[in-house]
Design a protein around this motif. Structure first.
Motif, PDB file in Angstrom:
ATOM      1  N   PHE A   1       0.842  -1.095   0.088  1.00 47.62           N
ATOM      2  CA  PHE A   1       0.017   0.008   0.083  1.00 47.62           C
ATOM      3  C   PHE A   1       0.920   1.140  -0.103  1.00 47.62           C
ATOM      4  O   PHE A   1       1.766   1.446   0.883  1.00 47.62           O
ATOM      5  N   TYR A   2       0.704   2.178  -1.130  1.00 45.80           N
ATOM      6  CA  TYR A   2       1.462   3.546  -1.036  1.00 45.80           C
ATOM      7  C   TYR A   2       0.564   4.505  -0.625  1.00 45.80           C
ATOM      8  O   TYR A   2      -0.640   4.753  -0.959  1.00 45.80           O
ATOM      9  N   LEU A   3       1.177   5.271   0.612  1.00 49.71           N
ATOM     10  CA  LEU A   3       0.410   6.271   1.173  1.00 49.71           C
ATOM     11  C   LEU A   3       1.012   7.546   0.698  1.00 49.71           C
ATOM     12  O   LEU A   3       2.122   7.822   1.242  1.00 49.71           O
ATOM     13  N   SER A   4       0.207   8.522   0.112  1.00 46.77           N
ATOM     14  CA  SER A   4       0.976   9.590  -0.227  1.00 46.77           C
ATOM     15  C   SER A   4       0.324  10.760   0.801  1.00 46.77           C
ATOM     16  O   SER A   4      -0.911  11.092   0.781  1.00 46.77           O
TER      17      SER A   4
ATOM     18  N   ALA B   1      -4.035  -3.250   8.278  1.00 52.21           N
ATOM     19  CA  ALA B   1      -4.260  -2.912   9.873  1.00 52.21           C
ATOM     20  C   ALA B   1      -3.330  -1.883  10.164  1.00 52.21           C
ATOM     21  O   ALA B   1      -3.717  -1.187  11.350  1.00 52.21           O
ATOM     22  N   ASN B   2      -2.040  -1.753   9.493  1.00 49.32           N
ATOM     23  CA  ASN B   2      -1.011  -0.785   9.852  1.00 49.32           C
ATOM     24  C   ASN B   2      -1.183   0.553   9.191  1.00 49.32           C
ATOM     25  O   ASN B   2      -0.106   1.309   9.470  1.00 49.32           O
ATOM     26  N   LEU B   3      -2.007   0.827   8.294  1.00 47.49           N
ATOM     27  CA  LEU B   3      -1.990   2.033   7.495  1.00 47.49           C
ATOM     28  C   LEU B   3      -2.281   2.997   8.205  1.00 47.49           C
ATOM     29  O   LEU B   3      -1.353   4.135   7.990  1.00 47.49           O
TER      30      LEU B   3
ATOM     31  N   ARG C   1       0.775   8.007  10.263  1.00 41.61           N
ATOM     32  CA  ARG C   1       1.141   9.048  11.280  1.00 41.61           C
ATOM     33  C   ARG C   1       2.606   8.915  11.567  1.00 41.61           C
ATOM     34  O   ARG C   1       3.054  10.209  11.777  1.00 41.61           O
ATOM     35  N   ILE C   2       3.416   8.120  11.511  1.00 48.00           N
ATOM     36  CA  ILE C   2       4.881   8.073  11.597  1.00 48.00           C
ATOM     37  C   ILE C   2       5.297   8.779  10.267  1.00 48.00           C
ATOM     38  O   ILE C   2       6.397   9.460  10.390  1.00 48.00           O
TER      39      ILE C   2
ATOM     40  N   LEU D   1       5.488   3.248   2.138  1.00 47.23           N
ATOM     41  CA  LEU D   1       5.165   2.103   1.576  1.00 47.23           C
ATOM     42  C   LEU D   1       4.742   0.993   2.600  1.00 47.23           C
ATOM     43  O   LEU D   1       5.871   0.676   3.072  1.00 47.23           O
ATOM     44  N   CYS D   2       3.741   0.538   2.668  1.00 48.00           N
ATOM     45  CA  CYS D   2       3.576  -0.575   3.714  1.00 48.00           C
ATOM     46  C   CYS D   2       3.331  -2.019   2.838  1.00 48.00           C
ATOM     47  O   CYS D   2       2.741  -2.336   2.143  1.00 48.00           O
TER      48      CYS D   2
END
Length: 424
Positions: free
Chosen positions: A59-62, A119-121, A126-127, A136-137
């Protein structure tokens, strides 16, 4: 009980202590670890895209952080839309790279049998926001569906994918528990393959030794609220099959892997958790081999206590130390990279090390008053507090539930004890 611990830490320990009396199975472990999403739910304003990293899902978090030229990664969202690892699509700059993109490569924990990237998104977001970068998870494979070797391949696939979209000096790694061991194995595999290391790596209670029962494992399960005797008895028999056979346990253990040439490491752990001995020994060996290591230790807390930063002040102190250190490493690495580009002299490890020392980031065991490292500027402190803040309806509900559970336990435990005494 210890006077050095906060009231919140005592309350949490009281509630979690009853977990050692509950029987475990795989489904219960996975359900329990999925509850991380309730304490730190995904952030609605952070775009999240599913990525195929050469066969490895992620999962990519922008996180919408400025990339240095007036735009942000959320607006561009090029990295998130790229579905292949060849770097041919969705990025700016030469070789498909965005030179300014900073990314946190995140490996969740769960003893290789539980936990999930999904579950860790919220936790990863936040980090990542606190150090002004995307995340990137990696949804690496777990046992019993796969072995550790396949999880290691997933980790390398994710890092290789990132290298096609940004410079390694813009990548920081964070691994929790078994995810910390996986991150360490990935760094060691990069050494073996001659690939460039990331900027830095933070390891939170990393599980590194898969061959034998260390002193801290045999003795600290009675104190550790996360890896209690029930958890240990459930996980330990799986280790041979998890590693691909008894003969491969040492080979799969990052504790015995090469350390010379690793990127700077931040190793955070408690002095009474199950991985204390292996963390301390690994840090000592890495320092002896010239690796820049920062140790952060806390007393009387459980395994992976850092994840409770929304509930106990001791965990927040540890998490702030981690994100400040990662942020300083990124700034130092990028500053040194620009100098190298301007002079065309290539990397200067010695000068980079001196610059890190100037920020108070040298190796050594940083405990008590010195463990926070360099003083935290007021504006940075406000930024970190805002990014790590977990105060929302779900978490407030969890806080109330924690208090009610404590009160209920105070009433029920004596009653249950009396019932057993009367029946006997």
């Amino acid at each position: 009980l210890d006077p050095s611990l906060s009231i919140e830490a005592h309350a949490l320990a009281f509630v979690m202590g009853f977990g050692r009396y509950l029987p475990l199975n795989l489904r219960r472990i996975r359900f329990g670890l999925s509850c991380v999403a309730y304490s730190y739910p995904p952030i609605a304003t952070v775009p999240t895209v599913t990525i195929d990293c050469n066969g490895t899902p992620a999962f990519y978090l922008s996180c919408g952080v400025s990339n240095g030229n007036g735009t942000n990664n959320a607006e561009k969202d090029t990295c998130g839309k790229t579905e292949s690892s060849n770097g041919s699509n969705g990025s700016n700059g030469s070789n498909g790279r965005d030179a300014e993109r900073k990314v946190l490569l995140y490996f969740y924990g769960g003893a290789f049998v539980g936990g999930s990237a999904e579950a860790n998104l919220g936790l990863a977001a936040r980090i990542a926001r606190s150090i002004n970068c995307d995340a990137l998870c990696v949804d690496y494979k777990r046992y019993p569906e796969a072995t550790l070797q396949e999880a290691n391949i997933d980790a390398l696939n994710a890092y290789t994918w990132l290298m096609h979209h940004t410079s390694p000096r813009n990548i920081v790694v964070l691994g929790i528990s078994s995810g910390g061991g996986l991150a360490t194995s990935m760094l060691q595999n990069l050494l073996r393959q001659g690939k460039e290391q990331p900027c830095a790596a933070a390891l939170l209670g990393p599980w590194l030794e898969y061959t034998q029962c260390t002193r801290s494992i045999s003795e600290n399960t009675q104190y550790d609220l996360i890896v209690n005797p029930r958890v240990y008895d459930f996980i330990r028999p799986m280790m041979p099959a998890m590693c691909g056979g008894e003969s491969k346990r040492r080979q799969m253990s990052p504790f015995f892997g090469p350390v010379k040439g690793l990127c700077p490491l931040h190793i955070s752990y408690s002095t009474i958790e199950v991985v204390t001995d292996e963390c301390r020994s690994f840090a000592k060996r890495a320092k002896a081999e010239g690796v820049e290591v920062r140790e952060y230790t806390a007393d009387h807390l459980m395994h992976a206590f850092q994840l409770f930063f929304g509930y106990i002040p001791e965990a927040k102190l540890a998490m702030v130390d981690i994100v400040v250190w990662l942020g300083e490493q990124l700034r130092t690495s990028q500053s040194q990279g620009r100098k190298n580009e301007n002079t065309n002299d290539g990397p200067k490890d010695a000068s980079a090390g001196e610059e890190r020392k100037s920020h108070g980031l040298g190796g050594g065991d940083n405990r008590s008053s010195s463990r926070r490292g360099a003083a935290l500027p007021a504006d940075l402190a406000v930024h970190v507090e805002k990014c790590l803040d977990h105060r929302h309806l779900d978490s407030l509900f969890c806080d109330v539930l924690l208090i009610l559970a404590s009160l209920g336990a105070l009433i029920l435990f004596p009653c249950i004890l009396c019932m057993f005494v009367l029946r006997s």
